[in-house]
Design a protein around this motif. Sequence first.
Motif, PDB file in Angstrom:
ATOM      1  N   LEU A   3      -8.441   0.108  10.348  1.00  0.00           N
ATOM      2  CA  LEU A   3      -8.850   0.329  11.733  1.00  0.00           C
ATOM      3  C   LEU A   3      -7.706   0.842  12.599  1.00  0.00           C
ATOM      4  O   LEU A   3      -7.939   1.360  13.678  1.00  0.00           O
ATOM      5  CB  LEU A   3      -9.403  -0.969  12.329  1.00  0.00           C
ATOM      6  CG  LEU A   3     -10.666  -1.508  11.662  1.00  0.00           C
ATOM      7  CD1 LEU A   3     -11.014  -2.870  12.223  1.00  0.00           C
ATOM      8  CD2 LEU A   3     -11.821  -0.535  11.811  1.00  0.00           C
ATOM      9  N   ILE A   4      -6.491   0.749  12.111  1.00  0.00           N
ATOM     10  CA  ILE A   4      -5.332   1.193  12.879  1.00  0.00           C
ATOM     11  C   ILE A   4      -5.070   2.694  12.658  1.00  0.00           C
ATOM     12  O   ILE A   4      -4.932   3.450  13.616  1.00  0.00           O
ATOM     13  CB  ILE A   4      -4.065   0.388  12.489  1.00  0.00           C
ATOM     14  CG1 ILE A   4      -4.314  -1.117  12.587  1.00  0.00           C
ATOM     15  CG2 ILE A   4      -2.865   0.823  13.320  1.00  0.00           C
ATOM     16  CD1 ILE A   4      -4.723  -1.636  13.955  1.00  0.00           C
ATOM     17  N   CYS A   5      -5.029   3.123  11.372  1.00  0.00           N
ATOM     18  CA  CYS A   5      -4.659   4.521  11.097  1.00  0.00           C
ATOM     19  C   CYS A   5      -5.737   5.344  10.406  1.00  0.00           C
ATOM     20  O   CYS A   5      -5.587   6.547  10.265  1.00  0.00           O
ATOM     21  CB  CYS A   5      -3.369   4.569  10.280  1.00  0.00           C
ATOM     22  SG  CYS A   5      -3.570   4.049   8.550  1.00  0.00           S
ATOM     23  N   GLY A   6      -6.799   4.696   9.918  1.00  0.00           N
ATOM     24  CA  GLY A   6      -7.876   5.427   9.271  1.00  0.00           C
ATOM     25  C   GLY A   6      -7.720   5.619   7.769  1.00  0.00           C
ATOM     26  O   GLY A   6      -8.560   6.230   7.126  1.00  0.00           O
ATOM     27  N   TRP A   7      -6.643   5.086   7.170  1.00  0.00           N
ATOM     28  CA  TRP A   7      -6.446   5.204   5.727  1.00  0.00           C
ATOM     29  C   TRP A   7      -7.569   4.472   5.003  1.00  0.00           C
ATOM     30  O   TRP A   7      -7.986   3.389   5.408  1.00  0.00           O
ATOM     31  CB  TRP A   7      -5.086   4.621   5.336  1.00  0.00           C
ATOM     32  CG  TRP A   7      -4.714   4.827   3.906  1.00  0.00           C
ATOM     33  CD1 TRP A   7      -4.171   5.936   3.358  1.00  0.00           C
ATOM     34  CD2 TRP A   7      -4.833   3.881   2.843  1.00  0.00           C
ATOM     35  NE1 TRP A   7      -3.941   5.744   2.007  1.00  0.00           N
ATOM     36  CE2 TRP A   7      -4.350   4.489   1.672  1.00  0.00           C
ATOM     37  CE3 TRP A   7      -5.307   2.576   2.767  1.00  0.00           C
ATOM     38  CZ2 TRP A   7      -4.319   3.849   0.446  1.00  0.00           C
ATOM     39  CZ3 TRP A   7      -5.279   1.937   1.539  1.00  0.00           C
ATOM     40  CH2 TRP A   7      -4.786   2.572   0.399  1.00  0.00           C
ATOM     41  N   ILE A   8      -8.082   5.056   3.930  1.00  0.00           N
ATOM     42  CA  ILE A   8      -9.197   4.463   3.190  1.00  0.00           C
ATOM     43  C   ILE A   8      -8.722   3.979   1.827  1.00  0.00           C
ATOM     44  O   ILE A   8      -8.132   4.748   1.053  1.00  0.00           O
ATOM     45  CB  ILE A   8     -10.345   5.477   3.038  1.00  0.00           C
ATOM     46  CG1 ILE A   8     -10.900   5.817   4.418  1.00  0.00           C
ATOM     47  CG2 ILE A   8     -11.433   4.928   2.126  1.00  0.00           C
ATOM     48  CD1 ILE A   8     -11.975   6.880   4.425  1.00  0.00           C
ATOM     49  N   TYR A   9      -8.970   2.704   1.538  1.00  0.00           N
ATOM     50  CA  TYR A   9      -8.649   2.137   0.231  1.00  0.00           C
ATOM     51  C   TYR A   9      -9.706   2.589  -0.760  1.00  0.00           C
ATOM     52  O   TYR A   9     -10.897   2.421  -0.536  1.00  0.00           O
ATOM     53  CB  TYR A   9      -8.617   0.606   0.297  1.00  0.00           C
ATOM     54  CG  TYR A   9      -8.416  -0.033  -1.061  1.00  0.00           C
ATOM     55  CD1 TYR A   9      -7.163  -0.038  -1.645  1.00  0.00           C
ATOM     56  CD2 TYR A   9      -9.477  -0.602  -1.753  1.00  0.00           C
ATOM     57  CE1 TYR A   9      -6.966  -0.604  -2.903  1.00  0.00           C
ATOM     58  CE2 TYR A   9      -9.295  -1.169  -3.005  1.00  0.00           C
ATOM     59  CZ  TYR A   9      -8.046  -1.164  -3.572  1.00  0.00           C
ATOM     60  OH  TYR A   9      -7.854  -1.719  -4.818  1.00  0.00           O
ATOM     61  N   PRO A  25     -11.121  -4.192  -7.235  1.00  0.00           N
ATOM     62  CA  PRO A  25     -12.092  -4.231  -6.141  1.00  0.00           C
ATOM     63  C   PRO A  25     -11.447  -4.777  -4.868  1.00  0.00           C
ATOM     64  O   PRO A  25     -10.481  -5.548  -4.920  1.00  0.00           O
ATOM     65  CB  PRO A  25     -13.192  -5.158  -6.642  1.00  0.00           C
ATOM     66  CG  PRO A  25     -12.591  -5.935  -7.743  1.00  0.00           C
ATOM     67  CD  PRO A  25     -11.443  -5.137  -8.292  1.00  0.00           C
ATOM     68  N   TRP A  26     -11.968  -4.362  -3.734  1.00  0.00           N
ATOM     69  CA  TRP A  26     -11.401  -4.760  -2.443  1.00  0.00           C
ATOM     70  C   TRP A  26     -11.271  -6.268  -2.313  1.00  0.00           C
ATOM     71  O   TRP A  26     -10.274  -6.777  -1.819  1.00  0.00           O
ATOM     72  CB  TRP A  26     -12.245  -4.191  -1.301  1.00  0.00           C
ATOM     73  CG  TRP A  26     -11.724  -4.578   0.037  1.00  0.00           C
ATOM     74  CD1 TRP A  26     -12.343  -5.396   0.947  1.00  0.00           C
ATOM     75  CD2 TRP A  26     -10.479  -4.191   0.646  1.00  0.00           C
ATOM     76  NE1 TRP A  26     -11.553  -5.540   2.063  1.00  0.00           N
ATOM     77  CE2 TRP A  26     -10.400  -4.804   1.898  1.00  0.00           C
ATOM     78  CE3 TRP A  26      -9.417  -3.395   0.223  1.00  0.00           C
ATOM     79  CZ2 TRP A  26      -9.310  -4.634   2.752  1.00  0.00           C
ATOM     80  CZ3 TRP A  26      -8.337  -3.234   1.081  1.00  0.00           C
ATOM     81  CH2 TRP A  26      -8.298  -3.848   2.317  1.00  0.00           C
ATOM     82  N   ASN A  27     -12.276  -7.011  -2.782  1.00  0.00           N
ATOM     83  CA  ASN A  27     -12.225  -8.475  -2.617  1.00  0.00           C
ATOM     84  C   ASN A  27     -11.141  -9.118  -3.475  1.00  0.00           C
ATOM     85  O   ASN A  27     -10.810 -10.282  -3.280  1.00  0.00           O
ATOM     86  CB  ASN A  27     -13.587  -9.113  -2.881  1.00  0.00           C
ATOM     87  CG  ASN A  27     -14.094  -8.903  -4.282  1.00  0.00           C
ATOM     88  OD1 ASN A  27     -13.446  -8.261  -5.101  1.00  0.00           O
ATOM     89  ND2 ASN A  27     -15.263  -9.429  -4.575  1.00  0.00           N
ATOM     90  N   ALA A  28     -10.559  -8.374  -4.424  1.00  0.00           N
ATOM     91  CA  ALA A  28      -9.472  -8.899  -5.256  1.00  0.00           C
ATOM     92  C   ALA A  28      -8.090  -8.464  -4.773  1.00  0.00           C
ATOM     93  O   ALA A  28      -7.073  -8.896  -5.315  1.00  0.00           O
ATOM     94  CB  ALA A  28      -9.670  -8.465  -6.707  1.00  0.00           C
ATOM     95  N   VAL A  29      -8.030  -7.615  -3.744  1.00  0.00           N
ATOM     96  CA  VAL A  29      -6.743  -7.206  -3.174  1.00  0.00           C
ATOM     97  C   VAL A  29      -6.133  -8.427  -2.482  1.00  0.00           C
ATOM     98  O   VAL A  29      -6.819  -9.109  -1.714  1.00  0.00           O
ATOM     99  CB  VAL A  29      -6.936  -6.041  -2.172  1.00  0.00           C
ATOM    100  CG1 VAL A  29      -5.639  -5.729  -1.446  1.00  0.00           C
ATOM    101  CG2 VAL A  29      -7.456  -4.802  -2.891  1.00  0.00           C
ATOM    102  N   PRO A  30      -4.875  -8.743  -2.748  1.00  0.00           N
ATOM    103  CA  PRO A  30      -4.250  -9.932  -2.167  1.00  0.00           C
ATOM    104  C   PRO A  30      -4.258  -9.908  -0.627  1.00  0.00           C
ATOM    105  O   PRO A  30      -4.156  -8.845  -0.010  1.00  0.00           O
ATOM    106  CB  PRO A  30      -2.806  -9.885  -2.677  1.00  0.00           C
ATOM    107  CG  PRO A  30      -2.822  -8.941  -3.832  1.00  0.00           C
ATOM    108  CD  PRO A  30      -3.951  -7.992  -3.606  1.00  0.00           C
TER     109      PRO A  30
END
Length: 50
Positions: A3-9, A25-30
């Motif tokens: 939400l700050i810079c718009g970068w997409i994981y 998966p996103w839910n496993a990112v620390p």
Amino acid sequence: MCLICGWIYDEEMGDPDHGVAPGTPWNAVPLNWTCPECGARKEDFEMVQI
């Protein structure tokens, strides 16, 4: 998406330069992971439809 810079994981790419393997998966990112572009925290990301 950050939400700050718009970068997409991208789960397929991960963020190997910062310890997140491709296919993670996103839910496993620390929780202490930060945006590689601006340093925002994971909580500053929002799910978006691509």
